[in-house]
Design an enzyme around this catalytic site. Sequence first.
Site, PDB file in Angstrom:
ATOM      1  CG  ASP A   1     -24.689  14.634  27.663  1.00  0.00           C
ATOM      2  OD1 ASP A   1     -25.527  14.961  28.531  1.00  0.00           O
ATOM      3  OD2 ASP A   1     -23.859  13.727  27.836  1.00  0.00           O
TER       4      ASP A   1
ATOM      5  CG  HIS B   1     -28.109  16.871  31.601  1.00  0.00           C
ATOM      6  ND1 HIS B   1     -28.702  15.818  32.253  1.00  0.00           N
ATOM      7  CD2 HIS B   1     -27.380  16.326  30.587  1.00  0.00           C
ATOM      8  CE1 HIS B   1     -28.342  14.679  31.673  1.00  0.00           C
ATOM      9  NE2 HIS B   1     -27.541  14.964  30.650  1.00  0.00           N
TER      10      HIS B   1
ATOM     11  CG  HIS C   1     -24.603  10.669  25.504  1.00  0.00           C
ATOM     12  ND1 HIS C   1     -24.530   9.321  25.724  1.00  0.00           N
ATOM     13  CD2 HIS C   1     -25.343  11.171  26.527  1.00  0.00           C
ATOM     14  CE1 HIS C   1     -25.185   9.024  26.830  1.00  0.00           C
ATOM     15  NE2 HIS C   1     -25.695  10.122  27.333  1.00  0.00           N
TER      16      HIS C   1
ATOM     17  CG  HIS D   1     -28.856  14.335  25.663  1.00  0.00           C
ATOM     18  ND1 HIS D   1     -28.872  12.968  25.800  1.00  0.00           N
ATOM     19  CD2 HIS D   1     -28.351  14.798  26.831  1.00  0.00           C
ATOM     20  CE1 HIS D   1     -28.402  12.624  26.992  1.00  0.00           C
ATOM     21  NE2 HIS D   1     -28.065  13.741  27.638  1.00  0.00           N
TER      22      HIS D   1
ATOM     23  CG  HIS E   1     -26.300   6.829  29.756  1.00  0.00           C
ATOM     24  ND1 HIS E   1     -25.800   8.089  29.976  1.00  0.00           N
ATOM     25  CD2 HIS E   1     -25.259   5.978  29.936  1.00  0.00           C
ATOM     26  CE1 HIS E   1     -24.504   8.007  30.280  1.00  0.00           C
ATOM     27  NE2 HIS E   1     -24.161   6.735  30.268  1.00  0.00           N
TER      28      HIS E   1
ATOM     29  CE  LYS F   1     -30.854   9.028  28.825  1.00  0.00           C
ATOM     30  NZ  LYS F   1     -29.990  10.188  28.713  1.00  0.00           N
TER      31      LYS F   1
END
Length: 373
Positions: free
Chosen positions: A264, A32, A191, A30, A153, A116
């Site tokens: 994350d 970004h 997360h 995971h 999420h 996602k």
Amino acid sequence: MSSAGLIPGEGRDGGAPPARLRLRRPDDWHVHLREGALLQAVVGATARVFARAIVMPNLSPPITTVAAAAAYREQILAALPRGSGFKPLMTAYLTEASDPDELARGFSEGVFTACKLYPAHATTNSAAGVSDLAQITAVLERLEAIGMPLLIHGEVTDPEVDIFDRELVFIERHLEPLLGRFPALKVVLEHITTTEAVDFVVGAGPQLAATITPHHLQINRNAMFHRGLRPDFYCLPVAKRELHRLALRQAATSGNPKFFLGTDSAPHPRGAKESACGCAGIYNAPVAIESYAQVFEQEGVLGRLEAFASEFGPRFYGLPLNEGTIELQRNAQVVPMLLEFEGESGSPGQREPLALVPFHAGDTLPWKLNTNK
Ligand code: NCD
Ligand code: ZN
């Protein structure tokens, strides 16, 4: 297992603390990576450690089609340091208009690794996410049928629900019923931050797993308020009480294959964090593996880091384990307070040099990646 000082068969560290730790090369399930100058600034920190990473699709506009994911993958590959073998694993951002055929095509063509699910307005660039899970029933049926993982999420966005309870309420209101309706759907609860999430994942079938970040293992919610307001510790899901951090440390270091590494890492330029309405996200990629190593060592099970970082994730996704290795050295490093990069950030008229505050800024970490190995 490759670490020194391991008691065979038991997993607890023993004897003299090792000076080096060699691990099968890990993956980040995971992350970004952003776009443009920010992508260029951050991708190297992930690629120097991880062979593969699940790349989040919450760009603006979000990655919803096979073509957009393929183009984003090219952008990432073009930004990599020369000679890097890093492989970005792309994800599709689900909206209420997502087309099951498009998702299945992307999966079968090897462009999409997973989907996602952002509840609409749960976090950064999630406005186009899903408000009503009933609207994506056909998508979920297809994912279940083709074995394409759903990454969630897991927070409700109901303003009536206290922000510290949003994960727990999501599990009760949405996750539990969803797993009941789609019993063969592969789901990663991303997360996780609470003891309730740990217990739920442990108690569920093998189709449910969870990622755990370094920051949720290292900080509790007090970090955001230590002698003043500390935006660099603000992320979503927000860090919780100490008892939750301890439960996460227990889960991550337990050797249970349902829990694996997902950083994350979520960079935002310093000005966007340190602002009257600061963005959620912690940039941990430069120190993520070192931070996890510290946690496993403090828990007395450094020998279990390799499975958490390099084995449980690929097994869940049905992907091969990486062949190469990385080496960590016991070599205390002080983490810089600020990282400065080429390029600018900010709004038009208020441009500033691109700078990121890394997780652990100013801390001394005992382990350091040996980049020569
Ligand atoms: C992430 C981001 O900035 O994209 N922020 C965060 O606090 N983790 C989004 C997310 O994963 O929630
Ligand atoms: Zn994220």
